[in-house]
Scaffold this motif. Structure first.
Motif, PDB file in Angstrom:
ATOM      1  N   MET A   1       1.271  -1.083   0.054  1.00 33.06           N
ATOM      2  CA  MET A   1      -0.133  -0.103   0.329  1.00 33.06           C
ATOM      3  C   MET A   1       0.954   1.551   0.199  1.00 33.06           C
ATOM      4  N   THR A   2       0.677   1.970  -1.193  1.00 34.42           N
ATOM      5  CA  THR A   2       1.369   3.214  -0.910  1.00 34.42           C
ATOM      6  C   THR A   2       1.174   4.128   0.640  1.00 34.42           C
ATOM      7  N   TYR A   3       2.288   4.867   1.079  1.00 35.83           N
ATOM      8  CA  TYR A   3       1.863   5.571   2.084  1.00 35.83           C
ATOM      9  C   TYR A   3       0.909   7.422   1.865  1.00 35.83           C
ATOM     10  N   ARG A   4       0.370   7.584   2.101  1.00 37.41           N
ATOM     11  CA  ARG A   4      -0.243   8.738   1.376  1.00 37.41           C
ATOM     12  C   ARG A   4       0.024   9.767   3.263  1.00 37.41           C
ATOM     13  N   GLY A   5       0.370  10.908   3.521  1.00 32.76           N
ATOM     14  CA  GLY A   5       0.251  11.786   3.933  1.00 32.76           C
ATOM     15  C   GLY A   5      -0.550  13.441   3.829  1.00 32.76           C
ATOM     16  N   ARG A   6      -0.692  13.858   4.657  1.00 30.19           N
ATOM     17  CA  ARG A   6      -1.183  15.093   4.020  1.00 30.19           C
ATOM     18  C   ARG A   6      -1.146  15.626   5.304  1.00 30.19           C
ATOM     19  N   PHE A   7      -1.471  17.274   4.904  1.00 31.23           N
ATOM     20  CA  PHE A   7      -0.966  18.903   5.683  1.00 31.23           C
ATOM     21  C   PHE A   7      -2.654  18.981   5.828  1.00 31.23           C
ATOM     22  N   ALA A   8      -3.505  19.500   6.133  1.00 27.64           N
ATOM     23  CA  ALA A   8      -4.510  20.159   6.377  1.00 27.64           C
ATOM     24  C   ALA A   8      -5.048  20.778   6.526  1.00 27.64           C
ATOM     25  N   PRO A   9      -4.741  22.307   6.386  1.00 27.93           N
ATOM     26  CA  PRO A   9      -4.410  23.973   6.984  1.00 27.93           C
ATOM     27  C   PRO A   9      -6.351  23.966   7.393  1.00 27.93           C
ATOM     28  N   SER A  10      -6.694  24.971   8.237  1.00 29.02           N
ATOM     29  CA  SER A  10      -7.898  25.530   7.774  1.00 29.02           C
ATOM     30  C   SER A  10      -7.473  27.456   7.430  1.00 29.02           C
ATOM     31  N   PRO A  11      -8.484  27.974   6.305  1.00 32.32           N
ATOM     32  CA  PRO A  11      -7.729  29.204   5.894  1.00 32.32           C
ATOM     33  C   PRO A  11      -8.443  30.434   6.774  1.00 32.32           C
ATOM     34  N   THR A  12      -7.906  30.126   7.957  1.00 35.85           N
ATOM     35  CA  THR A  12      -7.980  31.350   9.068  1.00 35.85           C
ATOM     36  C   THR A  12      -6.962  32.299   9.753  1.00 35.85           C
ATOM     37  N   GLY A  13      -6.453  32.259   8.931  1.00 35.85           N
ATOM     38  CA  GLY A  13      -5.118  33.291   8.451  1.00 35.85           C
ATOM     39  C   GLY A  13      -3.986  32.598   8.070  1.00 35.85           C
ATOM     40  N   HIS A  14      -2.742  33.779   8.526  1.00 37.03           N
ATOM     41  CA  HIS A  14      -1.599  33.254   8.066  1.00 37.03           C
ATOM     42  C   HIS A  14      -1.275  31.800   7.913  1.00 37.03           C
ATOM     43  N   LEU A  15       0.022  31.529   7.338  1.00 32.69           N
ATOM     44  CA  LEU A  15       0.810  30.461   7.620  1.00 32.69           C
ATOM     45  C   LEU A  15       1.546  30.417   9.551  1.00 32.69           C
ATOM     46  N   HIS A  16       1.380  30.054  10.519  1.00 30.81           N
ATOM     47  CA  HIS A  16       1.898  30.624  11.883  1.00 30.81           C
ATOM     48  C   HIS A  16       2.895  29.205  12.264  1.00 30.81           C
TER      49      HIS A  16
END
Ligand code: GLU
Length: 286
Positions: A1-16
């Motif tokens: 099985m291929t590893y799949r990761g993610r980053f899932a930000p909410s658009p509530t401000g700039h990246l901190h």
């Protein structure tokens, strides 16, 4: 099985800085596994959304050299799938409408139990919808935080999956879209450890696979609070990404001496072992 990761930000401000640490941590795990790293914009909460922040977060990530292996998935485009999951739960009798006011909820200790609403139905008003939870402990192993267990009935109660305004909750949308994106390991901040049992329960109710979990420790400010509240002390400047990236890598216990973003990421990947990520929340090395 291929590893799949993610980053899932909410658009509530700039990246901190705290989010940058989670993004880099999840990216490193995906690269280490030879898998894919995906991005998902969790833009399903219009009242909390800050206009322009989805674009600003994605631009910042690319300035930090964090480029997804597939087009970004916008949750706002996934409402039909969230509707279908909700209907599946409703058809199975796993959800119930709730008209509780804040004060009625406070009257039951803030925890809604026993699979039915304590308030009188109000045909004039749209209800929230809650998912019934079982009176058993949900157990899982977190790759960094160790064995976990949570009895949803005692500690959380029947939880909202669709709000009065008609928006789906983070928990429902996250589970549906992690499955859609084929995520095999969720790497994210420890502040979301407490959501994991709810997500596992939703996965079971919907017949979806449960990924592996790895909750990264939080970056704390000088007062021991989660960093997002004091962003000024840890600026993340996409126009000058090297200082923040070095700091994020140092927090993740990776070498961070290289001169450019691409060299820093290459250096961090070399001999990376997810088992050596930090376990405990703490201050960022200056
Ligand atoms: N969108 C969530 C946040 O920004 C994170 C969701 C997740 O990683 O599961 O806090």
């Amino acid at each position: 099985m291929t590893y799949r990761g993610r980053f899932a930000p909410s658009p509530t401000g700039h990246l901190h800085f705290g989010s940058l640490v989670a993004a880099v941590g999840s990216w490193l795990c995906a690269r280490h596994a030879g898998g894919q790293w995906l991005l998902r914009m969790e833009d399903i909460d219009p009242p909390r959304e800050v206009p322009g922040s989805a674009t600003s977060i994605l631009e910042a990530l690319s300035a930090f050299g964090l480029i997804a292996d597939a087009p970004v998935l916008y949750q706002s485009q996934r409402i039909a799938a969230h509707d279908a999951a909700f209907e599946q739960l409703r058809a199975a009798g796993q959800v119930f409408p709730c008209w509780c006011s804040r004060s009625e909820l406070a009257g039951i200790g803030g925890i809604h139990r026993d699979g039915r609403c304590v308030a009188a139905p109000d045909p004039q008003q749209a209800p929230a919808w809650r998912l019934r939870v079982p009176d058993v402990a949900i157990e899982f192993d977190d790759a960094l935080q160790g064995p976990q267990r949570q009895n949803l009935r005692d500690e959380v109660g029947d939880f909202v999956i669709r709000r009065v305004e008609g928006f789906y909750s983070y928990q429902l949308a996250c589970v549906v879209d992690d499955a859609y994106q084929g995520i095999t390991e969720v790497v994210r901040g420890q502040d979301l450890l407490d959501s994991t049992a709810r997500q596992i329960w939703l996965q079971r109710c919907l017949g979806l696979p449960t990924p592996a979990w790895r909750h990264l420790p939080l970056v704390l400010d000088a007062d021991g609070r989660k960093l997002s509240k004091s962003e000024r002390a840890f600026p993340v400047d996409p126009a000058e990404p090297v200082p923040a990236l070095r700091r994020a890598l140092a927090f993740l216990r990776r070498p961070a001496t290289a001169a450019s973003v691409h060299e820093l990421l290459a250096q961090a990947r070399t001999d990376f072992d997810p088992a050596n990520l930090p376990h405990c929340s703490g201050h960022s090395p200056a």
